[in-house]
Motif scaffolding. Sequence first.
Motif: not given
Length: 203
Positions: A119-121, A143-144
């Motif tokens: 969720d945080v991502d 993808d960074e």
Amino acid sequence: MNPRPSPKTLPPDFNDIRRYLSSIDQRQNLGRFIKAKWTPAELAECARDIYLAPGRTYPTKVSYQLAMTFGPTTPHAKALLAILRAPGFKMPPFNRPVPKRYEWDDIDNPDHTPEIRSDVDVIARLYRDRQSDRLEMPRAARDEPVPKWLWRRAYRLRNRYHSLEDTLDIQGLREPEPPDEELSVPTLPTDAQSTMQAGLVTE
């Protein structure tokens, strides 16, 4: 050059502990620990739990002195002794590293569940995309990695609103829905158009 002293591996016995103490009250409390049948290893855990000097990996003289100010009859001492004597409990080494303590919003905190991390991502990446759009800058690649400061901010938002869906709604982070495709009028073949026009002229 003198060799470095080997680190302590065993807890001090009661005679050594008595030499650590600086008052009659402390020595009397040591006698109470002994009378309550505490072992040197259990008393070491009590001293460690009450105070462990910064940088130390085992309880020192000050640790024992502070433990003696409480005594064996306090609720804390009784609760700790119950843990140490619980079935299956294995006494840890006297000299051991202090486990690293993580901040509650640290990206490396092992207490965060995979669901929370996911969720945080999502929140962090959407927040970063929105900031890039506002500044008219290119968005970061998918993808960074997310910077730690941004992850902390996103974690706090997720923690405040309790769910991913509520966080996205309240913070306005949802991506806009793609516009519906306009309905197009079907085009008749050229021959059909000519036939219809001819019919209209005849009428």
